[in-house]
Design a protein around this motif. Structure first.
Motif, PDB file in Angstrom:
ATOM      1  N   ALA A  69       0.833  -1.061  -0.110  1.00 15.31           N
ATOM      2  CA  ALA A  69      -0.025  -0.143   0.135  1.00 15.31           C
ATOM      3  C   ALA A  69       0.806   1.402  -0.090  1.00 15.31           C
ATOM      4  O   ALA A  69       0.452   2.212  -0.543  1.00 15.31           O
ATOM      5  CB  ALA A  69      -0.984  -0.055   1.270  1.00 15.31           C
ATOM      6  N   VAL A  70       1.939   1.229   0.811  1.00 19.26           N
ATOM      7  CA  VAL A  70       2.786   2.471   0.927  1.00 19.26           C
ATOM      8  C   VAL A  70       3.590   2.487  -0.562  1.00 19.26           C
ATOM      9  O   VAL A  70       3.562   3.620  -0.942  1.00 19.26           O
ATOM     10  CB  VAL A  70       3.817   2.407   2.043  1.00 19.26           C
ATOM     11  CG1 VAL A  70       4.836   3.467   1.898  1.00 19.26           C
ATOM     12  CG2 VAL A  70       3.072   2.520   3.487  1.00 19.26           C
ATOM     13  N   ALA A  71       4.017   1.573  -0.892  1.00 20.66           N
ATOM     14  CA  ALA A  71       4.840   1.363  -2.432  1.00 20.66           C
ATOM     15  C   ALA A  71       3.981   1.945  -3.281  1.00 20.66           C
ATOM     16  O   ALA A  71       4.332   2.553  -4.459  1.00 20.66           O
ATOM     17  CB  ALA A  71       5.266   0.175  -2.576  1.00 20.66           C
ATOM     18  N   LEU A  72       2.645   1.556  -3.557  1.00 20.05           N
ATOM     19  CA  LEU A  72       1.702   1.917  -4.409  1.00 20.05           C
ATOM     20  C   LEU A  72       0.932   3.440  -4.260  1.00 20.05           C
ATOM     21  O   LEU A  72       0.200   3.738  -5.136  1.00 20.05           O
ATOM     22  CB  LEU A  72       0.579   0.965  -4.669  1.00 20.05           C
ATOM     23  CG  LEU A  72       1.280  -0.293  -5.094  1.00 20.05           C
ATOM     24  CD1 LEU A  72       0.166  -1.429  -4.942  1.00 20.05           C
ATOM     25  CD2 LEU A  72       1.569  -0.293  -6.602  1.00 20.05           C
ATOM     26  N   ASN A  73       1.261   3.921  -3.120  1.00 20.26           N
ATOM     27  CA  ASN A  73       0.616   5.405  -2.544  1.00 20.26           C
ATOM     28  C   ASN A  73      -0.766   5.140  -2.480  1.00 20.26           C
ATOM     29  O   ASN A  73      -1.531   5.934  -2.942  1.00 20.26           O
ATOM     30  CB  ASN A  73       1.124   6.221  -3.567  1.00 20.26           C
ATOM     31  CG  ASN A  73       1.096   7.796  -2.899  1.00 20.26           C
ATOM     32  OD1 ASN A  73       0.861   7.809  -1.578  1.00 20.26           O
ATOM     33  ND2 ASN A  73       0.602   8.677  -3.616  1.00 20.26           N
ATOM     34  N   VAL A  74      -1.204   4.302  -1.975  1.00 18.13           N
ATOM     35  CA  VAL A  74      -2.652   3.887  -1.547  1.00 18.13           C
ATOM     36  C   VAL A  74      -3.080   3.616  -0.054  1.00 18.13           C
ATOM     37  O   VAL A  74      -2.113   3.286   0.417  1.00 18.13           O
ATOM     38  CB  VAL A  74      -3.437   2.885  -2.625  1.00 18.13           C
ATOM     39  CG1 VAL A  74      -3.156   3.387  -3.910  1.00 18.13           C
ATOM     40  CG2 VAL A  74      -2.740   1.581  -2.402  1.00 18.13           C
ATOM     41  N   HIS A  75      -4.131   3.818   0.282  1.00 16.87           N
ATOM     42  CA  HIS A  75      -4.679   3.636   1.362  1.00 16.87           C
ATOM     43  C   HIS A  75      -4.698   1.737   1.584  1.00 16.87           C
ATOM     44  O   HIS A  75      -5.021   1.318   0.458  1.00 16.87           O
ATOM     45  CB  HIS A  75      -6.157   4.092   1.685  1.00 16.87           C
ATOM     46  CG  HIS A  75      -6.918   3.645   2.802  1.00 16.87           C
ATOM     47  ND1 HIS A  75      -7.578   2.400   3.618  1.00 16.87           N
ATOM     48  CD2 HIS A  75      -7.046   4.498   4.032  1.00 16.87           C
ATOM     49  CE1 HIS A  75      -8.361   2.531   4.484  1.00 16.87           C
ATOM     50  NE2 HIS A  75      -7.699   3.676   4.965  1.00 16.87           N
TER      51      HIS A  75
END
Length: 181
Positions: A69-75
């Motif tokens: 989620a952090v790597a894809l910049n999403v919740h």
């Protein structure tokens, strides 16, 4: 047979699998680039691991989920739930079954229990346990008002996108619908 059981994904695992692939592709990332992003965060998932996640042959644990989620910049919910929160969308939730996608997203954001229902006391007890200390929950009345405002804003966006007025007439040059004077 034991291996089949280990890699058989339930509905949430299947949603994570599909969302990792969808979000990676929409970000224009290769499997190698996503692997490098996750690795830079201290969670090693090699490109083959990303491939296996997307194929459904590798499970995603909680630490993988957060790093992805952090790597894809999403919740994190964007990996766990469908890509839509419309009332027409459906979410398959492990241990609950099919629910409207909007309800699933509201649950993920601490706004309602799943499955829905119960009296006000049960709802408030859930609400107190669902969110951390210091996070201000909305009362059912505040939530209903927020939801109504969201529905109105969504309705206005749809009208603007489709070129219609509130009364169903087409917006034309100089025609913004019936006058309200």
């Amino acid at each position: 047979m034991a291996d089949d059981k280990k890699t058989t994904l339930g509905p949430t695992g299947e949603q994570v699998r599909a969302n990792v692939q969808r979000l990676r592709e929409s970000a224009g990332l290769t499997k190698k680039e996503l692997s490098e992003r996750v690795g830079a965060l201290g969670r090693a998932i090699p490109p083959l691991g990303i491939s296996r996640i997307e194929q459904g042959t590798r499970r995603v644990d909680a630490d993988d989920l957060v790093a992805l989620a952090v790597a894809l910049n999403v919740h994190p919910g964007a990996l766990l739930l469908p890509s839509t929160a419309t009332a027409e969308g459906v979410a398959e939730i492990t241990a609950v079954g099919s629910v409207p996608a909007r309800q699933a997203w509201e649950w993920a954001h601490g706004m309602r229990p799943l499955p829905p229902g119960g009296d006000g006391r049960k709802w408030m007890e859930w609400r107190l346990r669902a969110l951390p200390f210091g996070w201000r929950p909305m009362s059912p009345e505040e939530y209903a008002e927020w939801d109504l405002n969201e529905a109105r804003a969504s309705h206005k966006r749809i009208l603007d996108l489709t070129g219609f007025n509130e009364d169903g007439s087409r917006k034309e040059e100089g025609n913004d619908g019936p006058s309200v004077d």
